[in-house]
Design a protein around this motif. Structure first.
Motif, short mmCIF file in Angstrom:
data_model
loop_
_atom_site.label_atom_id
_atom_site.label_comp_id
_atom_site.label_asym_id
_atom_site.label_seq_id
_atom_site.Cartn_x
_atom_site.Cartn_y
_atom_site.Cartn_z
N SER A 60 39.31 48.25 50.58
CA SER A 60 40.71 48.33 50.15
C SER A 60 40.99 47.17 49.20
O SER A 60 40.77 46.01 49.56
CB SER A 60 41.64 48.26 51.36
N PHE A 61 41.47 47.48 48.00
CA PHE A 61 41.71 46.43 47.01
C PHE A 61 42.51 47.00 45.85
O PHE A 61 42.64 48.22 45.69
CB PHE A 61 40.38 45.87 46.49
N ARG A 62 43.05 46.12 45.03
CA ARG A 62 43.77 46.54 43.83
C ARG A 62 42.80 46.60 42.65
O ARG A 62 42.02 45.68 42.44
CB ARG A 62 44.91 45.57 43.52
N ILE A 63 42.81 47.70 41.91
CA ILE A 63 41.93 47.84 40.75
C ILE A 63 42.36 46.84 39.69
O ILE A 63 43.49 46.88 39.22
CB ILE A 63 42.00 49.28 40.20
N LYS A 64 41.44 45.95 39.29
CA LYS A 64 41.83 44.86 38.40
C LYS A 64 41.50 45.11 36.93
O LYS A 64 42.08 44.48 36.06
CB LYS A 64 41.18 43.56 38.85
#
Length: 420
Positions: free
Chosen positions: A32-36
């Motif tokens: 789970s993470f924000r697409i950078k």
């Protein structure tokens, strides 16, 4: 707002995604993470999923789903897809590199603290050193396939003595394993690697960190580190006699040209000979007065010429086996003209390492590694860092110190059927 299932085509940079996969099935550190950036977005779009869960509250851009037109044909039945061996190998390689980086960097702070505690809290300091070696030894003993080395490049601020000590310890342990030493002897190799230069702590920093050439008096003072280290370890009754001797004798040479006693041949214990080989490699790879590492394969070649004269030829051959003819950190040109950085050694194929190819306009995370063992291309020559263009230097982002930790190579077929 609750999570939303978003078609893969509607994902954007800034969306906070929750991948419905285990950590073994994707190359990212977390699920789970924000697409950078666009490179991460492209990797996600190529994983093979049709939809991905997005958390709108944690996203920095609005979630917009393109309406589905009526003419679209019904979706085909969701058949079980066979794993892609190439994709699985990429995931395994990336995961293995991340694991090595984590293991190495997690060793730096405990080693720094343990060395600083040797005078005030010797039991705690020595215990920490022993624990670091036991953990590395356990990792080695659990590996069934070939074990080489990954290049670790994420350590930037650590003291060069700490990085040198860890490099020597891990390389010495793998050579000891390849030599058929017992588990306790392998641990001794690791302990000797970690403490062989401990006497340098007593040498003034204006000498150990001097960038210009040392004077004769400074050289003689620096050479006292072997005596200081041996005395300190002996006063603490630390480790075995062979480990303490390695700290005292690792600058001795087979032809008697070394110091402090000018010992020759059989007067040197095998552990001292082993540490002498590994210390020479890493010391020449990172010269005291240089701002960049040397060229690894040239250093290997130079040391090989000294084998049987000054250094143990058997341990030199094992060093080449575990590091490869082109050790991790080497910049190479492939037969198709591709510039690449050697990331991992492959002990069963010393001429066929795993490399990271330069790809213009891309970042490292979005470029597939090449395992030359399974590729028709070959290495044609080694490239000096000074020959790189600014974009190539930025892409490879090489630091001033090459660090190494154990690597493993699991065949894609075995990885595909491995249970969760």
């Amino acid at each position: 707002m609750s999570d939303i299932s978003v078609p893969i085509a509607d994902l954007r940079v800034g969306h906070y995604v929750k991948l419905p996969l285990s950590w073994k099935q994707h190359p990212f550190l977390f699920s789970s993470f924000r697409i950078k950036d666009e490179s991460q977005l492209q990797i996600i779009q190529n994983i093979g999923l049709r939809e991905i869960i997005v958390d709108p509250d944690k996203s920095t851009v609005e979630v917009i789903i393109t309406p589905v037109v009526a003419e679209v044909a019904p979706a085909a039945p969701d058949l079980e897809q066979k794993p892609d061996p190439q994709k699985i190998e990429q995931q395994q390689l990336r995961r293995s590199i991340r694991s090595s980086e984590k293991a190495f960097t997690n060793s730096v702070s405990p080693l720094r603290e343990s060395l600083s505690q040797l005078n005030l809290k010797p039991d705690e300091g020595l215990g920490t050193v022993a624990e670091l070696v036991r953990n590395a030894g356990l990792h080695l003993s659990q590996q069934e396939g070939p074990v080489g080395f990954h290049l670790v490049r994420i350590v930037n601020q650590a003291d060069s003595l700490l990085l040198h000590s860890l490099n020597v310890a891990f390389i010495a342990m793998l050579i000891a394993k390849e030599a058929g030493w017992s588990p306790l002897e392998i641990e001794d190799a690791g302990l000797a690697g970690l403490v062989h230069d401990i006497g340098e702590i007593k040498i003034p920093s204006q000498i150990t960190r001097k960038r210009t050439e040392l004077s004769k008096a400074e050289v003689n003072y620096l050479r006292m580190h072997v005596q200081y280290g041996y005395e300190q370890l002996t006063s603490l009754n630390a480790f075995s006699l062979k480990v303490r001797q390695a700290a005292y004798q690792h600058h001795e040479r087979l032809d008697g040209s070394g110091y402090p006693q000018g010992l020759k041949g059989d007067q040197l214990d095998p552990l001292s000979r082993l540490i002498a080989v590994v210390d020479s490699f890493d010391e020449q790879l990172h010269p005291r007065n240089a701002t960049r590492p040397g060229i690894p394969n040239q250093i290997i070649a130079g040391l090989f010429k000294r084998a049987n004269k000054q250094l143990d030829s058997g341990f030199m051959q094992l060093l080449i086996k575990v590091m490869g003819v082109y050790p991790p950190g080497s910049l190479v040109l492939l037969s198709d003209g591709t510039l690449a950085l050697v990331m991992s050694s492959e002990p069963s194929s010393p001429l066929k390492p795993c490399v990271l190819p330069f790809t213009k306009g891309r970042v490292q995370e979005g470029v597939d590694l090449i395992n030359l063992k399974d590729d028709d291309r070959t290495i044609t020559k080694v490239v000096d860092f000074e020959e790189l263009t600014p974009p190539q230097r930025e892409f490879f982002s090489l630091g001033k110190h090459y660090c190494y930790y154990f690597s493993t190579f699991t065949p894609p077929e075995a990885e595909a059927v491995a249970p969760e």
